[in-house]
Scaffold this active site. Structure first.
Site, short mmCIF file in Angstrom:
data_model
loop_
_atom_site.label_atom_id
_atom_site.label_comp_id
_atom_site.label_asym_id
_atom_site.label_seq_id
_atom_site.Cartn_x
_atom_site.Cartn_y
_atom_site.Cartn_z
CD GLU A 35 -2.48 5.20 -14.88
OE1 GLU A 35 -1.74 5.67 -13.99
OE2 GLU A 35 -2.16 5.19 -16.08
CG LEU A 127 0.72 15.46 -18.69
CD1 LEU A 127 1.18 16.36 -19.83
CD2 LEU A 127 0.81 13.99 -19.12
CB SER A 130 1.48 18.61 -7.92
OG SER A 130 1.07 17.30 -8.15
CG ASP A 174 2.00 10.87 -9.96
OD1 ASP A 174 1.96 9.89 -10.72
OD2 ASP A 174 1.00 11.50 -9.58
C1 GLA Z 1 -2.37 9.76 -9.79
C2 GLA Z 1 -1.65 9.50 -8.47
C3 GLA Z 1 -0.73 8.30 -8.57
C4 GLA Z 1 -1.44 7.09 -9.15
C5 GLA Z 1 -2.21 7.47 -10.41
C6 GLA Z 1 -3.07 6.34 -10.93
O1 GLA Z 1 -1.45 10.15 -10.76
O2 GLA Z 1 -0.90 10.64 -8.09
O3 GLA Z 1 -0.18 8.01 -7.31
O4 GLA Z 1 -2.28 6.49 -8.20
O5 GLA Z 1 -3.05 8.60 -10.21
O6 GLA Z 1 -2.28 5.31 -11.38
#
Ligand code: GLA
Length: 384
Positions: A35, A127, A130, A174
């Protein structure tokens, strides 16, 4: 309720009085571990969820895009002039306009289209709802226009839509997850060069389950805090004279930390140790030692809670209750300040763990959480 694919088709028919040319789906995601490492050029290990967003789409004449979604009553239409000026299309439609914009910016001849969107990915739960919209629409436009944009180059383009058009400074995780994940696997992504390895994550064979707990906690200052963490990491890398925090080895961590102020020290310690936890998790999964990843998940949570400071009471409560009920490991997943927790549990304990978490919420007076067991699902795809 019918699933998103059926609802997207129904939405298309009712908005446009015609049949779509096809339907394209993209899932939500959870991150198993890694993360706030993506924008530090590090490692992540997400997998796709069986919940998905579907874009029923058909071409239309001219440079016009009409979008209908369950999130609004009437279809929204925009043309090239609005798209080419980031900021003019706002709200959820900006995710669609952002994709059209990013494609045009990259020199693609984007076909005009009518789109109807339906989604089973909850909005605002961390989740990646987007990214799911971006990926489903991107897949539709690439296919309908016969655009030369191979799958592995699509995440960067969708991220550009999100960063530069919508204005959210997110990393590459994501979009990569929702586009590149495979069923039954977690996606081991090196965020520096975007190389991937699909790591088998066979929960059934191990007699395990991943329980996702939607904390239902309101996202408190999530955007500002996310941006602040990102800036703090970038400043730290500058200070340490490395291109990104990915370049600080665990062995050099003590030395690096000695050169930073107290808060930055904790931020850096999270990122550097988190990268290592991803590598350790991948090593265990490669060796089919799935149940041994539990402590790494929990260590990741502690690091996010104490060093990166991105958890909230509802999230910590869910993790503590899951662990007390016998989960092998549990952690917040996603950007933080709300969102979801995932817990690795014995398959036959999933509902008992969910019950204990729900009970702990009731005792603290929090709104009831939503809990669902999940298996790694496929990434974005054309349905028909
Ligand atoms: C969000 C961001 C990702 C990532 C996470 C943390 O989901 O969109 O790019 O940085 O937070 O790991």
């Amino acid at each position: 309720m019918t699933d998103a694919a059926a609802r997207a088709t129904a939405g298309f028919r009712s908005a446009y009085g015609a049949e779509p040319a096809g339907r394209w789906a993209a899932p939500g995601r959870v991150n198993l571990i890694g993360e706030h490492t993506d924008y530090n050029d590090g490692f992540v290990l997400p997998f796709a969820l069986p919940l998905r967003t579907v874009a029923a789409t058909a071409p239309q004449q001219g440079e016009r895009w009409t979008v209908r979604s369950e999130l609004s009553d009437a279809p929204v239409e925009f043309g090239a002039a609005e798209v080419d000026e980031p900021g003019r299309v706002t709200g959820w439609v900006a995710y669609v306009a952002g994709v059209v914009w990013a494609l045009r910016e990259a020199g693609h001849a984007v076909p005009g289209a009518r789109i109807a969107i339906a989604s089973d990915v909850p909005v605002g739960s961390g989740l990646s709802s987007s990214a799911a919209i971006e990926a489903a629409v991107l897949a539709a436009l690439v296919d309908l226009g016969g655009l030369d944009l191979p799958t592995e180059r699509q995440p960067r383009l969708a991220q550009r839509a999100e960063n530069s058009y919508v204005g959210a400074p997110t990393g590459i995780m994501d979009q990569s997850a929702v586009i590149r994940c495979r069923e039954g696997h977690a996606l081991f992504l090196d965020c520096r060069d975007e190389s991937v390895e699909h790591i088998p994550f066979d929960l059934d064979a191990a007699g395990l389950a991943v329980l996702v707990v939607d904390s239902r906690a309101p996202h408190r200052h999530a955007d500002g805090e996310y941006a602040a963490r990102r800036t703090s990491c970038e400043r730290a890398a500058e200070r340490l004279g490395v291109p990104a925090l990915r370049d600080v080895a665990v062995a050099d961590l003590d030395d690096a930390l000695g050169r930073l102020d107290d808060e930055t020290r904790r931020r850096v310690r999270h990122v550097v140790t988190e990268d290592q936890r991803v590598l350790d998790t991948v090593a265990l999964l490669r060796a089919s030692r799935v149940r041994e990843i539990g402590p790494l998940l929990t260590a990741s949570h502690v690091s996010m809670r104490d060093d990166f400071e991105i958890t909230v009471p509802e999230i910590d409560t869910a993790v503590e209750a899951a662990l007390a009920a016998g989960a092998l490991g549990a952690r917040m997943t996603g950007g933080g300040f709300g969102g979801c927790v995932l817990a690795l549990v014995e398959a036959d304990r999933a509902s008992a763990v969910a019950e204990v978490v729900t009970q702990a919420y009731a005792e603290k007076g929090f709104a009831a959480p939503a809990t669902v067991p999940v298996l790694p699902a496929p990434g974005a795809t054309r349905l028909d």
